[in-house]
Design an enzyme around this catalytic site. Structure first.
Site, PDB file in Angstrom:
ATOM      1  CG  HIS A 152      13.235  81.373 -49.867  1.00 43.96           C
ATOM      2  ND1 HIS A 152      13.778  82.100 -48.832  1.00 43.96           N
ATOM      3  CD2 HIS A 152      14.261  80.637 -50.379  1.00 43.96           C
ATOM      4  CE1 HIS A 152      15.075  81.806 -48.728  1.00 43.96           C
ATOM      5  NE2 HIS A 152      15.393  80.915 -49.642  1.00 43.96           N
ATOM      6  CG  HIS A 167      15.788  76.140 -50.295  1.00 46.93           C
ATOM      7  ND1 HIS A 167      16.792  75.922 -49.377  1.00 46.93           N
ATOM      8  CD2 HIS A 167      15.831  77.464 -50.567  1.00 46.93           C
ATOM      9  CE1 HIS A 167      17.400  77.072 -49.108  1.00 46.93           C
ATOM     10  NE2 HIS A 167      16.837  78.021 -49.833  1.00 46.93           N
ATOM     11  CD  GLU A 168      14.786  78.580 -54.103  1.00 46.65           C
ATOM     12  OE1 GLU A 168      14.465  79.695 -53.644  1.00 46.65           O
ATOM     13  OE2 GLU A 168      15.931  78.107 -53.986  1.00 46.65           O
ATOM     14  CB  CYS A 218      19.802  79.650 -47.942  1.00 50.26           C
ATOM     15  SG  CYS A 218      18.572  80.905 -48.347  1.00 50.26           S
ATOM     16  CG  LEU A 219      21.694  81.903 -53.600  1.00 50.44           C
ATOM     17  CD1 LEU A 219      21.085  82.391 -54.904  1.00 50.44           C
ATOM     18  CD2 LEU A 219      23.203  81.758 -53.734  1.00 50.44           C
ATOM     19  CD  GLN A 244      16.348  83.427 -51.839  1.00 54.52           C
ATOM     20  OE1 GLN A 244      15.918  82.740 -52.751  1.00 54.52           O
ATOM     21  NE2 GLN A 244      17.475  83.163 -51.211  1.00 54.52           N
ATOM     22  N   GLY A 246      18.670  78.085 -57.265  1.00 49.49           N
ATOM     23  CA  GLY A 246      17.276  78.454 -57.056  1.00 49.49           C
ATOM     24  C   GLY A 246      17.181  79.820 -56.398  1.00 49.49           C
TER      25      GLY A 246
HETATM   26 ZN    ZN Z   1      17.194  80.037 -49.899  1.00 46.05          ZN
END
Ligand code: ZN
Length: 164
Positions: free
Chosen positions: A137, A133-134, A91-92, A51, A46
Site C-alpha cells: 500500500h 500487504h501493507e 483488503c479493507l 487507506q 492491518g
Molecule cells: Zn489492503
C-alpha cells in the site's frame, strides 16, 4: 483518537506512492492512533495511512489471536524475503473481495517506531503476509496489481457486478 473513512477502490488515491516520515512528532502519534482505531473498527488486521487518504509511509497492524496488540511501523521496508506461499487475502479498500495471492513466506522488515528508533521485524505466517500487504500500500500497490491479466479481468467483472 478518531475513526477515519477508509478510501476504497477504484479511488486513484490508493495508487499514490507514500512519502517517508521525517518528523517523529505529535502529529505522527495522532495519525497512528487514528489508524489503529480505524483498523479495529473496520475490523481489519492491518491498515496503511494511504487507506485513510494520507500519503505517508505509516502502517499499523495487529496479527495477534486476541486482537489486542496494535503495532505500528514507520517507513517500513522489506530488506529480505524468502520462500513462497499462496494464501487467501482481503483488503479493507476492496470490501467483500478475497482472493489467493502468492507472497514471500518469510520477510525481514525494517522501519522506525514512533520515537524514530530503528526497528527490525522478522516475520512469517500471517504477520509476514500482513506486512507485505501493507508495505505494498505504501508503494501504491493493491492486491489486484499482483494478479495475472485473467484474474484481474475476473476481478473487474466482479466489481462491476457488485456496483450495478
Ligand atoms: Zn489492503
Amino acid at each position: 483518537m478518531a475513526i477515519r473513512e477508509i478510501v476504497e477502490y477504484p479511488s486513484p488515491i490508493l495508487a499514490q506512492v507514500s512519502s517517508p516520515i521525517e518528523n517523529f512528532d505529535k502529529e505522527l502519534k495522532e495519525l497512528v492512533s487514528d489508524m489503529i482505531a480505524t483498523m479495529y473498527a473496520a475490523p481489519g488486521i492491518g491498515l496503511a495511512a494511504i487507506q485513510i487518504g494520507i500519503p505517508k509511509s505509516v502502517i499499523v497492524f495487529d496479527c495477534s489471536d486476541e486482537g489486542n496488540s496494535p503495532q505500528s511501523l514507520i517507513n517500513p521496508r522489506i530488506i529480505k524475503a524468502e520462500g513462497e506461499v499462496n494464501s487467501e487475502e482481503g483488503c479493507l479498500s476492496i470490501p467483500g473481495y478475497r482472493e489467493t495471492i502468492k507472497r514471500s513466506e518469510r520477510v525481514l522488515v525494517t522501519g522506525f517506531d514512533l520515537e524514530g528508533k530503528p526497528v527490525e521485524i522478522s516475520a512469517d505466517g500471517l504477520l509476514s503476509r500482513c506486512l507485505q500487504h501493507e508495505i505494498d500500500h505504501t508503494k501504491g500497490k493493491l492486491i489486484i496489481d499482483r494478479f495475472s491479466r485473467i484474474k484481474k479481468d475476473m476481478f473487474i467483472k466482479w466489481f462491476q457486478k457488485k456496483n450495478i
